[in-house]
Scaffold this motif. Structure first.
Motif, PDB file in Angstrom:
ATOM      1  N   ILE A  17       2.431   4.514  -3.387  1.00  0.00           N
ATOM      2  CA  ILE A  17       3.816   4.388  -3.852  1.00  0.00           C
ATOM      3  C   ILE A  17       4.788   4.145  -2.692  1.00  0.00           C
ATOM      4  N   LYS A  18       4.500   4.673  -1.530  1.00  0.00           N
ATOM      5  CA  LYS A  18       5.383   4.482  -0.375  1.00  0.00           C
ATOM      6  C   LYS A  18       5.406   3.016   0.099  1.00  0.00           C
ATOM      7  N   ASP A  19       4.403   2.241  -0.287  1.00  0.00           N
ATOM      8  CA  ASP A  19       4.318   0.836   0.110  1.00  0.00           C
ATOM      9  C   ASP A  19       4.834  -0.121  -0.962  1.00  0.00           C
ATOM     10  N   TRP A  20       5.369   0.416  -2.051  1.00  0.00           N
ATOM     11  CA  TRP A  20       5.863  -0.449  -3.123  1.00  0.00           C
ATOM     12  C   TRP A  20       7.126  -1.161  -2.671  1.00  0.00           C
ATOM     13  N   ASN A  21       7.271  -2.410  -3.126  1.00  0.00           N
ATOM     14  CA  ASN A  21       8.484  -3.181  -2.881  1.00  0.00           C
ATOM     15  C   ASN A  21       8.959  -3.752  -4.221  1.00  0.00           C
ATOM     16  N   CYS A  22       9.937  -4.634  -4.185  1.00  0.00           N
ATOM     17  CA  CYS A  22      10.496  -5.171  -5.436  1.00  0.00           C
ATOM     18  C   CYS A  22       9.453  -5.928  -6.262  1.00  0.00           C
ATOM     19  N   THR A  23       8.567  -6.648  -5.595  1.00  0.00           N
ATOM     20  CA  THR A  23       7.504  -7.366  -6.308  1.00  0.00           C
ATOM     21  C   THR A  23       6.575  -6.382  -7.011  1.00  0.00           C
ATOM     22  N   THR A  24       6.260  -5.285  -6.344  1.00  0.00           N
ATOM     23  CA  THR A  24       5.389  -4.269  -6.932  1.00  0.00           C
ATOM     24  C   THR A  24       6.061  -3.643  -8.150  1.00  0.00           C
ATOM     25  N   PHE A  25       7.348  -3.315  -8.031  1.00  0.00           N
ATOM     26  CA  PHE A  25       8.072  -2.728  -9.154  1.00  0.00           C
ATOM     27  C   PHE A  25       8.200  -3.711 -10.314  1.00  0.00           C
ATOM     28  N   SER A  26       8.398  -4.983 -10.018  1.00  0.00           N
ATOM     29  CA  SER A  26       8.455  -5.990 -11.088  1.00  0.00           C
ATOM     30  C   SER A  26       7.123  -6.082 -11.821  1.00  0.00           C
ATOM     31  N   SER A  27       6.043  -6.040 -11.081  1.00  0.00           N
ATOM     32  CA  SER A  27       4.716  -6.067 -11.684  1.00  0.00           C
ATOM     33  C   SER A  27       4.487  -4.824 -12.538  1.00  0.00           C
ATOM     34  N   GLY A  63      14.752   5.695  -3.306  1.00  0.00           N
ATOM     35  CA  GLY A  63      13.386   5.823  -2.810  1.00  0.00           C
ATOM     36  C   GLY A  63      12.370   5.395  -3.853  1.00  0.00           C
ATOM     37  N   PRO A  64      11.158   5.044  -3.409  1.00  0.00           N
ATOM     38  CA  PRO A  64      10.160   4.502  -4.336  1.00  0.00           C
ATOM     39  C   PRO A  64       9.649   5.499  -5.374  1.00  0.00           C
ATOM     40  N   GLU A  65       9.478   6.768  -4.998  1.00  0.00           N
ATOM     41  CA  GLU A  65       8.954   7.750  -5.955  1.00  0.00           C
ATOM     42  C   GLU A  65       9.934   7.952  -7.109  1.00  0.00           C
ATOM     43  N   THR A  72       9.516   4.708 -15.350  1.00  0.00           N
ATOM     44  CA  THR A  72       8.530   5.290 -16.268  1.00  0.00           C
ATOM     45  C   THR A  72       9.213   6.038 -17.402  1.00  0.00           C
ATOM     46  N   GLN A  73      10.202   6.866 -17.077  1.00  0.00           N
ATOM     47  CA  GLN A  73      10.911   7.619 -18.118  1.00  0.00           C
ATOM     48  C   GLN A  73      11.728   6.699 -19.020  1.00  0.00           C
ATOM     49  N   SER A  74      12.255   5.622 -18.468  1.00  0.00           N
ATOM     50  CA  SER A  74      13.003   4.669 -19.293  1.00  0.00           C
ATOM     51  C   SER A  74      12.110   4.052 -20.358  1.00  0.00           C
ATOM     52  N   PHE A  75      10.921   3.648 -19.962  1.00  0.00           N
ATOM     53  CA  PHE A  75      10.003   3.052 -20.938  1.00  0.00           C
ATOM     54  C   PHE A  75       9.492   4.099 -21.928  1.00  0.00           C
ATOM     55  N   ALA A  76       9.405   5.343 -21.511  1.00  0.00           N
ATOM     56  CA  ALA A  76       8.926   6.397 -22.404  1.00  0.00           C
ATOM     57  C   ALA A  76       9.971   6.791 -23.451  1.00  0.00           C
ATOM     58  N   TYR A  95      22.475   1.534 -17.621  1.00  0.00           N
ATOM     59  CA  TYR A  95      22.682   2.467 -18.721  1.00  0.00           C
ATOM     60  C   TYR A  95      21.756   3.682 -18.718  1.00  0.00           C
ATOM     61  N   LEU A  96      20.538   3.557 -18.234  1.00  0.00           N
ATOM     62  CA  LEU A  96      19.582   4.658 -18.323  1.00  0.00           C
ATOM     63  C   LEU A  96      19.452   5.452 -17.026  1.00  0.00           C
ATOM     64  N   LYS A  97      19.557   4.782 -15.882  1.00  0.00           N
ATOM     65  CA  LYS A  97      19.358   5.451 -14.588  1.00  0.00           C
ATOM     66  C   LYS A  97      20.289   6.643 -14.369  1.00  0.00           C
ATOM     67  N   PRO A  98      21.589   6.536 -14.669  1.00  0.00           N
ATOM     68  CA  PRO A  98      22.452   7.691 -14.373  1.00  0.00           C
ATOM     69  C   PRO A  98      21.966   8.985 -15.023  1.00  0.00           C
ATOM     70  N   THR A  99      21.578   8.933 -16.267  1.00  0.00           N
ATOM     71  CA  THR A  99      21.112  10.126 -16.971  1.00  0.00           C
ATOM     72  C   THR A  99      19.731  10.556 -16.489  1.00  0.00           C
ATOM     73  N   ILE A 100      18.813   9.619 -16.389  1.00  0.00           N
ATOM     74  CA  ILE A 100      17.436   9.945 -16.002  1.00  0.00           C
ATOM     75  C   ILE A 100      17.384  10.455 -14.565  1.00  0.00           C
ATOM     76  N   TYR A 101      18.107   9.813 -13.665  1.00  0.00           N
ATOM     77  CA  TYR A 101      18.074  10.240 -12.260  1.00  0.00           C
ATOM     78  C   TYR A 101      18.705  11.626 -12.109  1.00  0.00           C
TER      79      TYR A 101
END
Length: 133
Positions: A17-27, A63-65, A72-76, A95-101
């Protein structure tokens, strides 16, 4: 000594997870979208470049974590609407990040406080407990 070669950026399940970048998150988001909704992922109205710029800013901020947990929580928790048949990172971030974070930070803070409390409780000797009773 040379750094070990990382797996391709789009292989989220093979990278730490520490090596994830935008391409990894998009995937990862594409995978979750297919798995959760059975539909291919679509970026928000600004296109892929705008989405990756927003994703990079969010990745740098939280941060990546935490970003992975937010996604993950957004999709759940999010249910699609007929008017908006996909879940984009732009929507998650706006819309979702403020509450989830906030929930992630609150839970983490609660766990840290509980660990401190438990360590303090263990330090109290049995003799001290008799004085309290």
């Amino acid at each position: 000594m040379a750094k070990p070669k990382l797996p391709p950026a789009h292989e989220f399940n093979e990278r730490d997870i520490k090596d994830w970048n935008c391409t990894t998150f998009s995937s990862y988001m594409n995978h979750l979208h297919n798995e959760t909704y059975g539909l291919p992922y679509q970026s928000f109205g600004g296109g892929i470049a705008a989405e990756k710029k927003l994703m990079k800013a969010t990745l740098d901020a939280v941060g990546p974590e935490d970003l992975k947990e937010i996604i993950t929580q957004s999709f759940a928790t999010h249910k699609l609407q007929p008017k908006f048949p996909y879940l984009s990172f732009g929507f998650i971030n706006t819309y979702l990040k403020p509450t989830i974070y906030a929930r992630i930070l609150f839970e983490r803070q609660g766990k840290e406080k509980a660990a401190i409390f438990k360590s303090k409780v263990k330090k109290i000797a049995a003799d001290d407990m008799k004085d309290w009773i």
